[in-house]
Enzyme design. Structure first.
Site, PDB file in Angstrom:
ATOM      1  N   SER A 185     -61.222  18.726  50.918  1.00  0.00           N
ATOM      2  CA  SER A 185     -60.921  17.725  49.885  1.00  0.00           C
ATOM      3  C   SER A 185     -60.125  16.568  50.474  1.00  0.00           C
ATOM      4  O   SER A 185     -59.313  16.760  51.388  1.00  0.00           O
ATOM      5  CB  SER A 185     -60.115  18.388  48.768  1.00  0.00           C
ATOM      6  OG  SER A 185     -59.524  17.414  47.941  1.00  0.00           O
TER       7      SER A 185
ATOM      8  N   TYR B 247     -62.781  10.881  48.001  1.00  0.00           N
ATOM      9  CA  TYR B 247     -62.358  10.087  46.849  1.00  0.00           C
ATOM     10  C   TYR B 247     -61.939   8.737  47.423  1.00  0.00           C
ATOM     11  O   TYR B 247     -61.525   8.661  48.579  1.00  0.00           O
ATOM     12  CB  TYR B 247     -61.127  10.704  46.174  1.00  0.00           C
ATOM     13  CG  TYR B 247     -61.362  11.924  45.330  1.00  0.00           C
ATOM     14  CD1 TYR B 247     -62.401  11.979  44.399  1.00  0.00           C
ATOM     15  CD2 TYR B 247     -60.501  13.020  45.433  1.00  0.00           C
ATOM     16  CE1 TYR B 247     -62.573  13.114  43.614  1.00  0.00           C
ATOM     17  CE2 TYR B 247     -60.674  14.144  44.641  1.00  0.00           C
ATOM     18  CZ  TYR B 247     -61.712  14.182  43.740  1.00  0.00           C
ATOM     19  OH  TYR B 247     -61.885  15.285  42.949  1.00  0.00           O
TER      20      TYR B 247
ATOM     21  N   THR C  40     -67.722  12.555  45.626  1.00  0.00           N
ATOM     22  CA  THR C  40     -67.578  13.130  44.276  1.00  0.00           C
ATOM     23  C   THR C  40     -67.620  12.003  43.249  1.00  0.00           C
ATOM     24  O   THR C  40     -66.821  11.062  43.323  1.00  0.00           O
ATOM     25  CB  THR C  40     -66.251  13.904  44.182  1.00  0.00           C
ATOM     26  OG1 THR C  40     -66.259  14.916  45.195  1.00  0.00           O
ATOM     27  CG2 THR C  40     -66.085  14.557  42.821  1.00  0.00           C
TER      28      THR C  40
ATOM     29  N   LYS D  27     -71.809  14.660  44.883  1.00  0.00           N
ATOM     30  CA  LYS D  27     -71.270  15.841  44.183  1.00  0.00           C
ATOM     31  C   LYS D  27     -70.844  15.460  42.765  1.00  0.00           C
ATOM     32  O   LYS D  27     -70.078  14.500  42.583  1.00  0.00           O
ATOM     33  CB  LYS D  27     -70.068  16.405  44.948  1.00  0.00           C
ATOM     34  CG  LYS D  27     -69.385  17.592  44.268  1.00  0.00           C
ATOM     35  CD  LYS D  27     -68.330  18.203  45.179  1.00  0.00           C
ATOM     36  CE  LYS D  27     -67.668  19.424  44.583  1.00  0.00           C
ATOM     37  NZ  LYS D  27     -66.665  19.127  43.566  1.00  0.00           N
TER      38      LYS D  27
ATOM     39  N   HIS E 177     -67.387  19.999  38.325  1.00  0.00           N
ATOM     40  CA  HIS E 177     -66.038  20.052  38.890  1.00  0.00           C
ATOM     41  C   HIS E 177     -65.297  21.317  38.417  1.00  0.00           C
ATOM     42  O   HIS E 177     -64.091  21.309  38.172  1.00  0.00           O
ATOM     43  CB  HIS E 177     -65.255  18.799  38.457  1.00  0.00           C
ATOM     44  CG  HIS E 177     -64.310  18.271  39.494  1.00  0.00           C
ATOM     45  ND1 HIS E 177     -64.494  17.080  40.140  1.00  0.00           N
ATOM     46  CD2 HIS E 177     -63.142  18.775  39.983  1.00  0.00           C
ATOM     47  CE1 HIS E 177     -63.478  16.867  40.968  1.00  0.00           C
ATOM     48  NE2 HIS E 177     -62.650  17.891  40.901  1.00  0.00           N
TER      49      HIS E 177
HETATM   50  C1  LIG Z   1     -57.841  23.816  42.075  1.00  0.00           C
HETATM   51  C2  LIG Z   1     -59.096  23.031  42.261  1.00  0.00           C
HETATM   52  C3  LIG Z   1     -59.056  21.808  42.921  1.00  0.00           C
HETATM   53  C4  LIG Z   1     -60.232  21.076  43.125  1.00  0.00           C
HETATM   54  N1  LIG Z   1     -60.177  19.898  43.838  1.00  0.00           N
HETATM   55  C5  LIG Z   1     -61.318  19.220  44.083  1.00  0.00           C
HETATM   56  C6  LIG Z   1     -61.293  18.045  44.876  1.00  0.00           C
HETATM   57  O1  LIG Z   1     -60.254  17.631  45.380  1.00  0.00           O
HETATM   58  N2  LIG Z   1     -62.466  17.381  45.060  1.00  0.00           N
HETATM   59  C7  LIG Z   1     -63.650  17.808  44.525  1.00  0.00           C
HETATM   60  O2  LIG Z   1     -64.683  17.179  44.724  1.00  0.00           O
HETATM   61  N3  LIG Z   1     -63.696  18.946  43.810  1.00  0.00           N
HETATM   62  C8  LIG Z   1     -62.573  19.652  43.566  1.00  0.00           C
HETATM   63  N4  LIG Z   1     -62.624  20.803  42.834  1.00  0.00           N
HETATM   64  C9  LIG Z   1     -63.916  21.282  42.309  1.00  0.00           C
HETATM   65  C10 LIG Z   1     -64.583  22.243  43.287  1.00  0.00           C
HETATM   66  O3  LIG Z   1     -64.989  21.567  44.450  1.00  0.00           O
HETATM   67  C11 LIG Z   1     -65.818  22.891  42.650  1.00  0.00           C
HETATM   68  O4  LIG Z   1     -66.658  21.893  42.121  1.00  0.00           O
HETATM   69  C12 LIG Z   1     -65.442  23.881  41.548  1.00  0.00           C
HETATM   70  O5  LIG Z   1     -64.268  24.588  41.890  1.00  0.00           O
HETATM   71  C13 LIG Z   1     -66.570  24.866  41.313  1.00  0.00           C
HETATM   72  O6  LIG Z   1     -66.281  25.733  40.260  1.00  0.00           O
HETATM   73  P1  LIG Z   1     -65.673  27.221  40.461  1.00  0.00           P
HETATM   74  O7  LIG Z   1     -64.225  27.032  40.742  1.00  0.00           O
HETATM   75  O8  LIG Z   1     -65.933  27.857  39.171  1.00  0.00           O
HETATM   76  O9  LIG Z   1     -66.396  27.840  41.629  1.00  0.00           O
HETATM   77  C14 LIG Z   1     -61.465  21.556  42.622  1.00  0.00           C
HETATM   78  C15 LIG Z   1     -61.498  22.803  41.978  1.00  0.00           C
HETATM   79  C16 LIG Z   1     -60.346  23.544  41.799  1.00  0.00           C
HETATM   80  C17 LIG Z   1     -60.416  24.885  41.126  1.00  0.00           C
END
Ligand SMILES: Cc1cc2nc3c(=O)[nH]c(=O)nc-3n(C[C@H](O)[C@H](O)[C@H](O)COP(=O)(O)O)c2cc1C
Length: 382
Positions: free
Chosen positions: A98, A121, A147, A245, A269
């Site tokens: 990330s 981002y 994203t 994404k 997300h």
């Molecule tokens: C705590 C947390 C932080 C996240 N931070 C980002 C991020 O910085 N950038 C991003 O594109 N997705 C982020 N995501 C989304 C994840 O990349 C992913 O799309 C998502 O966790 C998938 O769902 P799941 O947790 O049910 O597997 C984040 C998810 C979580 C749980």
């Protein structure tokens, strides 16, 4: 893993990881929807070997799942992004870092023996983004995940109630009401303080100013929505493959193809941005139809078991991204926890394929599942 994480980290950190946007409708639906898809096993077959191998963005991976970008992983455990990347590499899969990382991208790349990809981002403006892409390229990151679902930060009400903002940026008086949850996890607190406390973002370096402090992230995100018109200069700054994404409709998927993306990642997300959008699995068939085999399709959201992964692959995903499934492991036990989460998913996958009568993830297709009738009707959506 989730239960152990709950015991190990303060409520504010656990809920940041576990929670979703607003009423958490999409968060719940992301997991529940897998129940709607049932298997059509081919019995009375047996295989000496079962292959979990697949190819994503030109890389041979030992597993059909990658580790998703999870911001602030270093809050969950001091090893954070470095530990997760190392675990991914050891298992023969890719790690996606990330933008909101607490560790330097060079250190994350050095920790992994597998492919590493960078999630972008535009926080901090073009200058900061271009500098990050250049550093990522030089360090050896091989693909860029852009994203597109974060025009502003979603509102996660648990974070509000837990005083996340006050804990990160408030003065001592503002922090005070929220301190008991932190003090009740002394093991985590000791690790956090020894690690230097709230990290700045070493990969978001604002020209003339230095690394962005964590407190500025929400405001910076609100000023830095990625639009389709940004893709032109991003493509110039990043010559490697680009993955979009956050795609949830056929229209956005076609647009991604037209913009030259190497893949789309079907994602809401993890239910953390716009609430009440469809689960990723439910959105997948429309996107498979729109993309029509032109580029690769990844998906993420709600993956907690190997059967979930198999269902997503049957519906047309090349591979999936796991977010919370490994991040619970990280919060529970650092790198060892991520290793264990990966191990559990691998054992699930192997067992599911054998019980399903399918020798390889590459052979999975729609003939192995029943989907609800109204999903099929949806595939006629333009
Ligand atoms: C705590 C947390 C932080 C996240 N931070 C980002 C991020 O910085 N950038 C991003 O594109 N997705 C982020 N995501 C989304 C994840 O990349 C992913 O799309 C998502 O966790 C998938 O769902 P799941 O947790 O049910 O597997 C984040 C998810 C979580 C749980």
């Amino acid at each position: 893993m989730r239960t152990i994480a709950h015991r190990r980290v303060p409520r504010a950190v656990f809920d940041y990881l576990d929670g979703g946007a607003e009423g958490e409708v999409t968060l719940r639906e992301n997991c529940r929807v897998y129940d709607d898809v049932t298997f059509r096993p081919r019995h009375a077959v047996a295989f000496a070997d079962c292959s979990l191998r697949t190819r994503v963005l030109g890389f041979d991976l030992s597993l059909p799942f990658l580790l998703a970008p999870v911001g602030y992983s270093r809050l969950m455990h001091p090893l954070g992004e470095v530990g997760a990347a190392r675990a991914a590499g050891k298992a023969g899969t890719a790690y996606i870092l990330s933008t909101i990382s607490g560790h330097r991208l060079e250190d994350v790349k050095a920790a992994s023996t597998g492919p590493v990809f960078y999630q972008l981002y535009l926080m901090g403006g073009r200058g900061a983004a271009e500098a990050a892409m250049e550093r990522a390229r030089l360090a050896g990151f091989s693909a860029l995940f852009v994203t597109i679902d974060t025009a502003v930060s979603g509102i996660r009400e648990r974070d509000y109630r837990n005083g996340m903002k006050e804990l990160i940026s408030g003065g001592p008086l503002k922090k005070l009401p929220f301190l008991p949850q932190i003090l009740s996890r002394p093991g985590w607190l000791a690790g956090f303080l020894l690690d230097g406390g709230v990290p700045a973002l070493p990969n978001v370096v604002i020209p003339g100013k230095g690394p962005m402090p964590l407190i500025d992230v929400a405001a910076a995100l609100a000023e830095s929505a990625v639009t389709w018109s940004d893709l032109a200069w991003i493509r110039k700054a990043w010559t490697g493959p680009i993955v979009i994404k956050g795609v949830l409709t056929g229209d956005d998927a076609r647009r991604a193809v037209d913009e030259g993306a190497a893949a789309v990642s079907v994602s809401n997300h993890g239910g953390r941005q716009l609430d009440c959008v469809p689960s990723s699995l439910r959105a997948l068939p429309e996107i498979v139809k729109a993309v029509n085999g032109k580029i690769e399709i990844l998906m993420d959201g709600g993956i907690r078991r190997g059967t979930d992964i198999v269902k997503a692959l049957c519906l047309g995903a090349r591979a999936v991204l796991c977010g919370r499934a490994y991040a619970y492991g990280l919060a529970a036990a650092g790198e060892a926890g991520v290793n264990r989460a990966i191990e559990i998913l691998c054992a699930d996958l192997d067992r599911t394929l054998r019980l399903l009568g399918c020798p390889s993830v590459a052979d999975l297709d729609r003939s192995y599942v029943n989907i609800p009738r109204n999903w099929e009707a949806d595939e006629s959506v333009p």
